[in-house]
Enzyme design. Structure first.
Site, PDB file in Angstrom:
ATOM      1  CB  VAL A 150      -0.146   9.562   4.650  1.00 53.91           C
ATOM      2  CG1 VAL A 150       1.518   9.860   3.950  1.00 53.91           C
ATOM      3  CG2 VAL A 150       0.043   9.480   5.945  1.00 53.91           C
ATOM      4  CG  ASP A 195     -14.362   7.047   5.929  1.00 58.18           C
ATOM      5  OD1 ASP A 195     -13.844   6.810   7.222  1.00 58.18           O
ATOM      6  OD2 ASP A 195     -13.023   8.472   5.821  1.00 58.18           O
ATOM      7  N   PRO A 203       0.702   8.453  12.362  1.00 56.39           N
ATOM      8  CG  PRO A 203       0.227   6.798   9.873  1.00 56.39           C
ATOM      9  CD  PRO A 203       0.298   7.260  11.412  1.00 56.39           C
ATOM     10  N   GLY A 204      -0.518  11.210  10.810  1.00 58.76           N
ATOM     11  CA  GLY A 204      -1.881  12.199  10.193  1.00 58.76           C
ATOM     12  C   GLY A 204      -2.525  11.959   8.441  1.00 58.76           C
ATOM     13  N   GLY A 239       0.576  -1.047   0.221  1.00 58.11           N
ATOM     14  CA  GLY A 239      -0.087  -0.166   0.097  1.00 58.11           C
ATOM     15  C   GLY A 239       0.947   1.454   0.457  1.00 58.11           C
ATOM     16  N   GLY A 240       0.143   2.818  -0.207  1.00 56.90           N
ATOM     17  CA  GLY A 240       1.105   3.569   0.043  1.00 56.90           C
ATOM     18  C   GLY A 240       1.588   3.514   1.377  1.00 56.90           C
ATOM     19  CB  ILE A 241       1.922   3.923   4.920  1.00 61.23           C
ATOM     20  CG1 ILE A 241       0.868   5.254   4.711  1.00 61.23           C
ATOM     21  CG2 ILE A 241       3.137   3.810   6.333  1.00 61.23           C
ATOM     22  CD1 ILE A 241      -0.177   6.177   6.046  1.00 61.23           C
ATOM     23  CE1 TYR A 301      -8.363   3.962   8.923  1.00 54.49           C
ATOM     24  CE2 TYR A 301      -7.967   5.650  10.219  1.00 54.49           C
ATOM     25  CZ  TYR A 301      -7.725   5.163   9.744  1.00 54.49           C
ATOM     26  OH  TYR A 301      -6.592   5.520   9.290  1.00 54.49           O
TER      27      TYR A 301
HETATM   28  N1  CAA Z   1     -17.807  17.746  11.085  1.00 58.96           N
HETATM   29  C1  CAA Z   1     -19.186  18.269  11.210  1.00 58.96           C
HETATM   30  N2  CAA Z   1     -20.125  17.978   9.790  1.00 58.96           N
HETATM   31  C2  CAA Z   1     -19.485  17.629   8.905  1.00 58.96           C
HETATM   32  C3  CAA Z   1     -18.242  16.980   9.084  1.00 58.96           C
HETATM   33  C4  CAA Z   1     -17.580  17.351  10.078  1.00 58.96           C
HETATM   34  N3  CAA Z   1     -16.446  17.168   9.663  1.00 58.96           N
HETATM   35  N4  CAA Z   1     -18.712  16.099   7.800  1.00 58.96           N
HETATM   36  C5  CAA Z   1     -19.042  16.277   6.747  1.00 58.96           C
HETATM   37  N5  CAA Z   1     -19.458  16.753   7.213  1.00 58.96           N
HETATM   38  C6  CAA Z   1     -21.976  17.390   6.944  1.00 58.96           C
HETATM   39  C7  CAA Z   1     -21.605  17.051   5.972  1.00 58.96           C
HETATM   40  O1  CAA Z   1     -21.849  18.355   5.687  1.00 58.96           O
HETATM   41  C8  CAA Z   1     -23.436  16.832   5.498  1.00 58.96           C
HETATM   42  O2  CAA Z   1     -23.937  17.835   6.078  1.00 58.96           O
HETATM   43  P1  CAA Z   1     -25.982  18.006   6.495  1.00 58.96           P
HETATM   44  O3  CAA Z   1     -26.317  16.209   6.333  1.00 58.96           O
HETATM   45  O4  CAA Z   1     -26.267  19.173   6.723  1.00 58.96           O
HETATM   46  O5  CAA Z   1     -25.618  17.961   4.128  1.00 58.96           O
HETATM   47  C9  CAA Z   1     -23.783  15.747   6.948  1.00 58.96           C
HETATM   48  O6  CAA Z   1     -22.228  15.733   7.669  1.00 58.96           O
HETATM   49  C10 CAA Z   1     -23.838  14.053   6.479  1.00 58.96           C
HETATM   50  O7  CAA Z   1     -23.825  13.581   6.843  1.00 58.96           O
HETATM   51  P2  CAA Z   1     -24.424  12.421   5.922  1.00 58.96           P
HETATM   52  O8  CAA Z   1     -25.503  11.523   7.568  1.00 58.96           O
HETATM   53  O9  CAA Z   1     -24.547  12.426   5.087  1.00 58.96           O
HETATM   54  O10 CAA Z   1     -22.425  11.616   6.332  1.00 58.96           O
HETATM   55  P3  CAA Z   1     -22.058  10.132   5.181  1.00 58.96           P
HETATM   56  O11 CAA Z   1     -23.308   9.805   6.201  1.00 58.96           O
HETATM   57  O12 CAA Z   1     -22.644   9.486   3.811  1.00 58.96           O
HETATM   58  O13 CAA Z   1     -20.912  10.079   5.716  1.00 58.96           O
HETATM   59  C11 CAA Z   1     -18.726  10.951   5.033  1.00 58.96           C
HETATM   60  C12 CAA Z   1     -19.653  11.553   5.268  1.00 58.96           C
HETATM   61  C13 CAA Z   1     -18.335   9.738   4.792  1.00 58.96           C
HETATM   62  C14 CAA Z   1     -17.837  10.662   6.398  1.00 58.96           C
HETATM   63  C15 CAA Z   1     -17.523  11.872   4.637  1.00 58.96           C
HETATM   64  O14 CAA Z   1     -18.008  13.121   5.094  1.00 58.96           O
HETATM   65  C16 CAA Z   1     -16.209  11.748   4.258  1.00 58.96           C
HETATM   66  O15 CAA Z   1     -15.307  10.968   3.696  1.00 58.96           O
HETATM   67  N6  CAA Z   1     -15.512  12.264   4.965  1.00 58.96           N
HETATM   68  C17 CAA Z   1     -14.072  12.181   5.660  1.00 58.96           C
HETATM   69  C18 CAA Z   1     -13.965  11.424   6.558  1.00 58.96           C
HETATM   70  C19 CAA Z   1     -12.271  11.353   7.197  1.00 58.96           C
HETATM   71  O16 CAA Z   1     -11.550  12.400   7.189  1.00 58.96           O
HETATM   72  N7  CAA Z   1     -11.766   9.906   6.771  1.00 58.96           N
HETATM   73  C20 CAA Z   1     -10.191   9.331   6.840  1.00 58.96           C
HETATM   74  C21 CAA Z   1      -9.927   8.742   5.764  1.00 58.96           C
HETATM   75  S1  CAA Z   1      -8.256   9.026   5.118  1.00 58.96           S
HETATM   76  C22 CAA Z   1      -7.561   8.149   6.314  1.00 58.96           C
HETATM   77  O17 CAA Z   1      -8.736   7.459   7.425  1.00 58.96           O
HETATM   78  C23 CAA Z   1      -6.081   7.632   7.068  1.00 58.96           C
HETATM   79  C24 CAA Z   1      -5.664   8.319   9.022  1.00 58.96           C
HETATM   80  O18 CAA Z   1      -5.270   7.694   9.479  1.00 58.96           O
HETATM   81  C25 CAA Z   1      -5.455   9.860   8.836  1.00 58.96           C
END
Ligand code: CAA
Length: 248
Positions: free
Chosen positions: A188, A96, A185-186, A14-16, A155
């Site tokens: 990446v 997610d 990690p934060g 994978g990436g990391i 997660y």
């Molecule tokens: N804070 C507050 N509100 C938020 C938000 C946040 N951080 N992010 C999204 N929202 C809101 C949206 O604006 C939306 O609002 P409305 O309903 O008013 O339009 C609502 O939350 C989305 O709700 P849903 O029920 O429709 O959301 P969902 O179940 O489809 O999920 C999500 C959405 C998949 C979580 C999407 O927001 C997402 O992908 N977020 C990123 C999550 C993330 O950071 N993942 C990290 C992946 S990388 C990793 O994990 C590696 C690592 O170690 C760092």
């Protein structure tokens, strides 16, 4: 036969994971990259690409979310290459969803792949490491296991669990020459973060004091510090590598 210490990196293709494989090889280790069984074709291409760049990595298939599959992987490594001295538990996935929409399958798959895997794989290597009086175990956790993340109840729980696992096992192995640490990690730059919707990703990057995502090498460097032979007194620690996103 050579005298190199043997390192297994789960999720190594994978990436990391790829960057960790390179860093450990540069450190003089014989490196084996674990990959998820259905991804054999991609893993072979990965191996070929690295061979062309002078990195002679072994690859091995398994499903680290499954105990028997993990056991078989370690048995095969032991029979063909030798016992593992350095283990990096790096296999991980995201599914997610906000909690109100998260399915039991999304919860289970993340817990099994990201947390159960640490037990399934580490359980197979501790005996050899304690007998030899040398071992390095590094668990790849996440900033989101420390601070939590909207949309990642599964997660965040699994990655936080890795911290508890790290500290418990570190205590058990502290007198045996085996160190157990985690790296958090934060965000990446990898396929995993490429999958985050662009607007969400942009707003996350804005919260990083360094104003950018990490490169995989920046994580791998810290892992190689922990696995270094000279790193003999640090155990049970968690090293955050997150551009200042969460200071602990
Ligand atoms: N804070 C507050 N509100 C938020 C938000 C946040 N951080 N992010 C999204 N929202 C809101 C949206 O604006 C939306 O609002 P409305 O309903 O008013 O339009 C609502 O939350 C989305 O709700 P849903 O029920 O429709 O959301 P969902 O179940 O489809 O999920 C999500 C959405 C998949 C979580 C999407 O927001 C997402 O992908 N977020 C990123 C999550 C993330 O950071 N993942 C990290 C992946 S990388 C990793 O994990 C590696 C690592 O170690 C760092």
């Amino acid at each position: 036969m050579n005298n190199k210490k043997i390192a297994l990196v789960t999720g190594g293709t994978g990436g990391i994971g790829s960057a960790i494989c390179i860093a450990l090889a540069d450190q003089g280790r014989q490196v084996i990259a674990g990959y998820f069984t259905p991804e054999a074709e991609a893993a072979l291409a990965w191996q070929q690409k690295h061979r062309e760049n002078g990195y002679d990595f072994e690859i091995i298939a398994s499903d680290v979310s499954d105990y028997e599959s993990s056991r078989k992987m370690l048995r095969d490594i032991e029979n063909t290459i030798g016992p593992v001295d350095i283990l990096v538990n790096c296999a991980g996935i995201t599914r997610d969803k906000t909690l109100r929409r998260m399915t039991p399958e999304q919860w289970d798959s993340v817990m099994r792949t990201n947390l159960d895997s640490a037990f399934n794989v580490t359980r197979q290597v501790v005996e050899h490491m304690t007998e030899k009086g040398f071992g390095r175990i590094v668990n790849i956790s996440s900033v989101n296991g420390q601070k939590g993340q909207f949309g990642q109840a599964n997660y965040s729980a699994a990655k936080a669990g890795l911290h508890g696992f790290t500290k418990a096992v570190a205590q058990e192995l502290a007198g045996k020459g085996v160190t157990v640490n985690s790296v958090s990690p934060g965000y990446v730059k990898t396929e995993m973060t490429d999958a985050i919707p662009e607007d969400v990703r942009d707003s996350i990057v804005q919260q990083v004091p360094m104003g950018r995502m990490a490169l995989p090498d920046e994580i791998a460097f810290v892992v190689s510090f922990l696995t270094d032979d000279r790193n003999t007194y640090m155990t049970g620690a968690n090293l955050p590598v997150n551009g200042g996103m969460y200071m602990s």
